[in-house]
Design a protein around this motif. Structure first.
Motif, PDB file in Angstrom:
ATOM      1  N   ALA A  21      -4.060  -3.585  -4.492  1.00 45.99           N
ATOM      2  CA  ALA A  21      -3.981  -2.325  -3.739  1.00 45.99           C
ATOM      3  C   ALA A  21      -3.115  -2.500  -2.494  1.00 45.99           C
ATOM      4  CB  ALA A  21      -5.381  -1.841  -3.356  1.00 45.99           C
ATOM      5  N   ARG A  22      -3.281  -3.604  -1.784  1.00 45.16           N
ATOM      6  CA  ARG A  22      -2.460  -3.857  -0.581  1.00 45.16           C
ATOM      7  C   ARG A  22      -0.979  -3.971  -0.939  1.00 45.16           C
ATOM      8  NH1 ARG A  22      -6.944  -7.040   0.714  1.00 45.16           N
ATOM      9  NH2 ARG A  22      -5.946  -8.921  -0.076  1.00 45.16           N
ATOM     10  N   SER A  23      -0.678  -4.687  -2.016  1.00 40.32           N
ATOM     11  CA  SER A  23       0.712  -4.828  -2.446  1.00 40.32           C
ATOM     12  C   SER A  23       1.294  -3.486  -2.880  1.00 40.32           C
ATOM     13  CB  SER A  23       0.826  -5.820  -3.606  1.00 40.32           C
ATOM     14  OG  SER A  23       0.580  -7.126  -3.163  1.00 40.32           O
ATOM     15  N   LEU A  24       0.521  -2.721  -3.629  1.00 36.48           N
ATOM     16  CA  LEU A  24       0.990  -1.415  -4.091  1.00 36.48           C
ATOM     17  C   LEU A  24       1.210  -0.479  -2.907  1.00 36.48           C
ATOM     18  CD1 LEU A  24       1.681   0.535  -6.375  1.00 36.48           C
ATOM     19  CD2 LEU A  24      -0.779   1.056  -6.556  1.00 36.48           C
ATOM     20  N   LEU A  25       0.292  -0.487  -1.962  1.00 34.44           N
ATOM     21  CA  LEU A  25       0.434   0.372  -0.783  1.00 34.44           C
ATOM     22  C   LEU A  25       1.707   0.031  -0.008  1.00 34.44           C
ATOM     23  CD1 LEU A  25      -1.106   2.660   0.668  1.00 34.44           C
ATOM     24  CD2 LEU A  25      -2.100   0.897   2.126  1.00 34.44           C
ATOM     25  N   ARG A  26       1.978  -1.245   0.133  1.00 34.67           N
ATOM     26  CA  ARG A  26       3.195  -1.690   0.827  1.00 34.67           C
ATOM     27  C   ARG A  26       4.442  -1.162   0.097  1.00 34.67           C
ATOM     28  NH1 ARG A  26       1.307  -6.213   1.942  1.00 34.67           N
ATOM     29  NH2 ARG A  26       1.752  -7.263  -0.008  1.00 34.67           N
ATOM     30  N   MET A  27       4.454  -1.279  -1.234  1.00 35.48           N
ATOM     31  CA  MET A  27       5.595  -0.797  -2.016  1.00 35.48           C
ATOM     32  C   MET A  27       5.760   0.716  -1.888  1.00 35.48           C
ATOM     33  SD  MET A  27       5.161  -2.907  -5.526  1.00 35.48           S
ATOM     34  CE  MET A  27       5.038  -4.689  -5.511  1.00 35.48           C
ATOM     35  N   LEU A  28       4.648   1.425  -1.927  1.00 36.16           N
ATOM     36  CA  LEU A  28       4.704   2.884  -1.805  1.00 36.16           C
ATOM     37  C   LEU A  28       5.228   3.286  -0.429  1.00 36.16           C
ATOM     38  CD1 LEU A  28       1.367   3.808  -3.607  1.00 36.16           C
ATOM     39  CD2 LEU A  28       3.682   4.237  -4.447  1.00 36.16           C
ATOM     40  N   LEU A 162       3.917  -4.233  -8.983  1.00 34.28           N
ATOM     41  CA  LEU A 162       5.218  -3.823  -9.520  1.00 34.28           C
ATOM     42  C   LEU A 162       5.058  -3.089 -10.859  1.00 34.28           C
ATOM     43  CD1 LEU A 162       7.567  -6.848  -8.747  1.00 34.28           C
ATOM     44  CD2 LEU A 162       7.919  -4.458  -8.046  1.00 34.28           C
ATOM     45  N   ARG A 163       4.161  -3.571 -11.690  1.00 35.44           N
ATOM     46  CA  ARG A 163       3.916  -2.915 -12.980  1.00 35.44           C
ATOM     47  C   ARG A 163       3.322  -1.525 -12.775  1.00 35.44           C
ATOM     48  NH1 ARG A 163       0.574  -5.859 -16.952  1.00 35.44           N
ATOM     49  NH2 ARG A 163       1.319  -4.175 -18.268  1.00 35.44           N
ATOM     50  N   ILE A 164       2.425  -1.382 -11.803  1.00 34.59           N
ATOM     51  CA  ILE A 164       1.839  -0.071 -11.498  1.00 34.59           C
ATOM     52  C   ILE A 164       2.920   0.858 -10.947  1.00 34.59           C
ATOM     53  CG2 ILE A 164       0.147   1.165 -10.089  1.00 34.59           C
ATOM     54  CD1 ILE A 164      -1.495  -1.544 -10.132  1.00 34.59           C
ATOM     55  N   PHE A 165       3.726   0.340 -10.042  1.00 32.56           N
ATOM     56  CA  PHE A 165       4.824   1.106  -9.456  1.00 32.56           C
ATOM     57  C   PHE A 165       5.756   1.608 -10.565  1.00 32.56           C
ATOM     58  CE2 PHE A 165       8.655   1.877  -7.002  1.00 32.56           C
ATOM     59  CZ  PHE A 165       8.157   2.398  -5.817  1.00 32.56           C
TER      60      PHE A 165
END
Length: 174
Positions: A21-28, A162-165
């Motif tokens: 979640a932290r990684s995805l939030l950063r990417m978003l 990255l896969r979720i993104f």
């Protein structure tokens, strides 16, 4: 408004949901997408400060969590749910309320989760003081048809994010 999306990260405790979640939030955020994370550990301190973790409390808690996510997405705020939500019905409540919804199963063997055990939950479960811990005494119902499965043991949180993104881009939600 109302074009926002929700991603529900589900999996056993200590499977890697929060790190993803932290990684995805950063990417978003890097993409200019101001998403909100609804983290069960944080919300629980507000909604159930003295948690019992019984079925009635979980039903209420996850119902409120799904409703919060629906309210946010209806107002254009993308949401990342970081919550085990041990029963499918809890996650399905959010799916019914949120048009753009993706369930991501963070698959990780319980042995790996128990070895990580950052909060000491599995240790408490073995000692008998956390008998309803999902996967270690309590039930956990993995998704039957998640939009995506990522490995909490074999992939880094960044690779999973990255896969979720990529899924979000593929669906044209970003």
């Amino acid at each position: 408004m109302g074009s926002a999306f929700a991603v529900w990260l589900t999996g056993l405790p200590a499977s890697g949901k929060s790190a993803i979640a932290r990684s995805l939030l950063r990417m978003l955020h890097e993409r200019g997408c101001d998403a909100a994370v609804l983290e069960s550990d944080v919300l629980r301190t507000l909604l159930t400060p003295y948690p019992k973790y019984d079925e009635a409390e979980r039903e209420l808690f996850y119902g409120v969590m799904a409703q919060l996510g629906a309210i946010l997405t209806e107002r254009g705020v993308p949401v990342v749910f970081d919550a085990t939500a041990n029963r499918r019905v809890y996650r399905d409540q959010a799916r019914r309320r949120i048009a753009r919804f993706a369930e991501v199963f963070v698959d990780c063997p319980i042995e790996v989760c128990a070895a990580r055990d950052p909060k000491g939950l599995y240790r408490k479960a073995r000692a008998g003081s956390a008998p309803t811990l999902p996967g270690a005494g309590g039930d956990y119902e993995p998704p039957e048809r998640p939009e995506l499965v990522v490995r909490g043991d074999a992939a880094s949180p960044q690779d999973s994010a990255l896969r979720i993104f990529a899924l979000l881009e593929q669906r044209r939600w970003l």
